[in-house]
Scaffold this motif. Sequence first.
Motif, PDB file in Angstrom:
ATOM      1  N   LEU A 233       1.342   3.337  11.048  1.00  0.00           N
ATOM      2  CA  LEU A 233       0.921   2.181  10.185  1.00  0.00           C
ATOM      3  C   LEU A 233      -0.012   1.383  11.111  1.00  0.00           C
ATOM      4  O   LEU A 233      -0.781   0.658  10.389  1.00  0.00           O
ATOM      5  CB  LEU A 233       2.024   1.429   9.737  1.00  0.00           C
ATOM      6  N   VAL A 234       0.248   1.093  12.240  1.00  0.00           N
ATOM      7  CA  VAL A 234      -0.535   0.145  13.161  1.00  0.00           C
ATOM      8  C   VAL A 234      -1.960   0.038  12.859  1.00  0.00           C
ATOM      9  O   VAL A 234      -2.363  -1.005  12.768  1.00  0.00           O
ATOM     10  CB  VAL A 234      -0.225   0.358  14.653  1.00  0.00           C
TER      11      VAL A 234
ATOM     12  N   PRO B 153      -4.909  -5.360   7.165  1.00  0.00           N
ATOM     13  CA  PRO B 153      -4.086  -4.430   7.403  1.00  0.00           C
ATOM     14  C   PRO B 153      -3.047  -3.942   6.307  1.00  0.00           C
ATOM     15  O   PRO B 153      -2.801  -4.716   5.323  1.00  0.00           O
ATOM     16  CB  PRO B 153      -3.162  -5.122   8.353  1.00  0.00           C
ATOM     17  N   ALA B 154      -2.855  -2.498   6.360  1.00  0.00           N
ATOM     18  CA  ALA B 154      -2.222  -1.891   5.242  1.00  0.00           C
ATOM     19  C   ALA B 154      -0.629  -2.385   5.379  1.00  0.00           C
ATOM     20  O   ALA B 154      -0.122  -2.618   6.363  1.00  0.00           O
ATOM     21  CB  ALA B 154      -2.238  -0.296   5.342  1.00  0.00           C
ATOM     22  N   THR B 155       0.052  -2.439   4.347  1.00  0.00           N
ATOM     23  CA  THR B 155       1.413  -3.047   4.099  1.00  0.00           C
ATOM     24  C   THR B 155       2.210  -1.839   3.749  1.00  0.00           C
ATOM     25  O   THR B 155       1.950  -0.835   3.101  1.00  0.00           O
ATOM     26  CB  THR B 155       1.522  -4.122   3.271  1.00  0.00           C
TER      27      THR B 155
ATOM     28  N   ASP C 174       1.017  -1.450   0.249  1.00  0.00           N
ATOM     29  CA  ASP C 174       0.073   0.112   0.000  1.00  0.00           C
ATOM     30  C   ASP C 174       0.810   1.405  -0.035  1.00  0.00           C
ATOM     31  O   ASP C 174       0.488   2.309  -0.696  1.00  0.00           O
ATOM     32  CB  ASP C 174      -0.872   0.002   1.257  1.00  0.00           C
ATOM     33  N   PHE C 175       1.864   1.259   0.801  1.00  0.00           N
ATOM     34  CA  PHE C 175       2.788   2.356   0.902  1.00  0.00           C
ATOM     35  C   PHE C 175       4.314   1.905   0.666  1.00  0.00           C
ATOM     36  O   PHE C 175       4.676   0.726   0.907  1.00  0.00           O
ATOM     37  CB  PHE C 175       2.715   2.839   2.414  1.00  0.00           C
TER      38      PHE C 175
ATOM     39  N   LEU D 294       4.574  -5.720  13.497  1.00  0.00           N
ATOM     40  CA  LEU D 294       4.438  -5.372  12.186  1.00  0.00           C
ATOM     41  C   LEU D 294       5.494  -6.173  11.147  1.00  0.00           C
ATOM     42  O   LEU D 294       5.461  -5.772   9.987  1.00  0.00           O
ATOM     43  CB  LEU D 294       4.798  -3.980  11.875  1.00  0.00           C
ATOM     44  N   GLN D 295       5.866  -7.521  11.699  1.00  0.00           N
ATOM     45  CA  GLN D 295       6.993  -8.017  10.995  1.00  0.00           C
ATOM     46  C   GLN D 295       6.323  -8.440   9.620  1.00  0.00           C
ATOM     47  O   GLN D 295       7.066  -8.406   8.597  1.00  0.00           O
ATOM     48  CB  GLN D 295       7.490  -9.229  11.603  1.00  0.00           C
ATOM     49  N   GLN D 296       5.089  -8.757   9.588  1.00  0.00           N
ATOM     50  CA  GLN D 296       4.378  -9.243   8.212  1.00  0.00           C
ATOM     51  C   GLN D 296       3.821  -8.100   7.540  1.00  0.00           C
ATOM     52  O   GLN D 296       3.462  -8.489   6.106  1.00  0.00           O
ATOM     53  CB  GLN D 296       3.213 -10.262   8.423  1.00  0.00           C
TER      54      GLN D 296
END
Length: 375
Positions: free
Chosen positions: A219-220, A229-231, A199-200, A253-255
Amino acid sequence: MAGGKLRVLQVMRAPVGGLFRHVADLTRALAEAGHEVGLVVDSLANDAQTEGKLAALQPYATLGIHRFAMPRLLGAGDLKTPFAVRKLAQVLDIDVLHGHGAKGGFYARLARIGGKAVALYTPHGGVLHFSRSSLSGRVFHRLERALMAQTGAIIFESAYAQATYSALIGQPTCPTVVIHNGLAPDEFVPVVPETDAADFVFVGELRDLKGIFVLADALVGVTRADDSPATLVMAGDGPSRAPFEARIAQLGLQQRVTLLGAQPARPTFAKGRVAIVPSLAESLPYVVLEAAAAQLPVIATSVGGIPEIFGPTSSRLVPAGDVSALAAAMQGTLDAPDAAQAEMRDRLAHIESRFSLATMADSIQALYQSVLGRA
């Protein structure tokens, strides 16, 4: 040699980052316009990447690439190098000494003393980043004031840099002009996101000043239309990589965050759908120009010269260091992609009309001729 072919010596400390990008672009443009160009660079920074960049410029630097000791702060080289550059300028019969950055500007202006060349100076942030409270800051600011009489003109990359210079050092007594950095025509070709693009996308150094920790926190809670969830994909390396990786793990947020290491900007843009530049401080960052020219929506902070790049869309900039505001901008871009695309087109039109490489190079060449005409 006003009005004709010029012999130009560009002086910079280290060929890295936006400063080198600017010097490289200007060197090529001057050479293609028929001028002869030489480069002075630091002999203390000579890794393989540096040598590769300089080798690529060799065909355009017909007056040679010359290396002298240029310590980052104050050092022994500062006592010898200005005299060596002056001698080189005399041997090469230089018309214009153009110093880039604090050290390049220092050497170029000292080197013109007693010679026929005129000296111009582009700070590139440089001296503007030195605090008044530090010893180095006080020394460099004093040198700036002392060297004003040797300065044919100061070129600022942004109105922000021009105002900051006056506030820190004092109103220049020499002519000043704002000439924005520019992009080549092929940089305005759209970059099409890959099928599995994040996404970003972030491109830059992994250090606190680039706002990376604010970005991770923002981002969370950001989600896509389907509530997944956005990536984020990030290209770059730097001194904060280890603590940043720890923060990513702490936030779970590792994934969702992919770290690519140092990569060229333009190919990396295809790995994301929205470029994000959450910097806490900047001058006039090329990455914002490049992403906007590649026709990506861009989320950025209101620092340095970024409002000048955003132009009619500057109201969309977010405050630096504000996690909530950054998260809201990220979520808003995902929630309203059509509006983000419309904003992108408005920004693109502004950049195309004001930030071209041809405009930058022509303006600098005209300034050279003007200063030589006054000398």
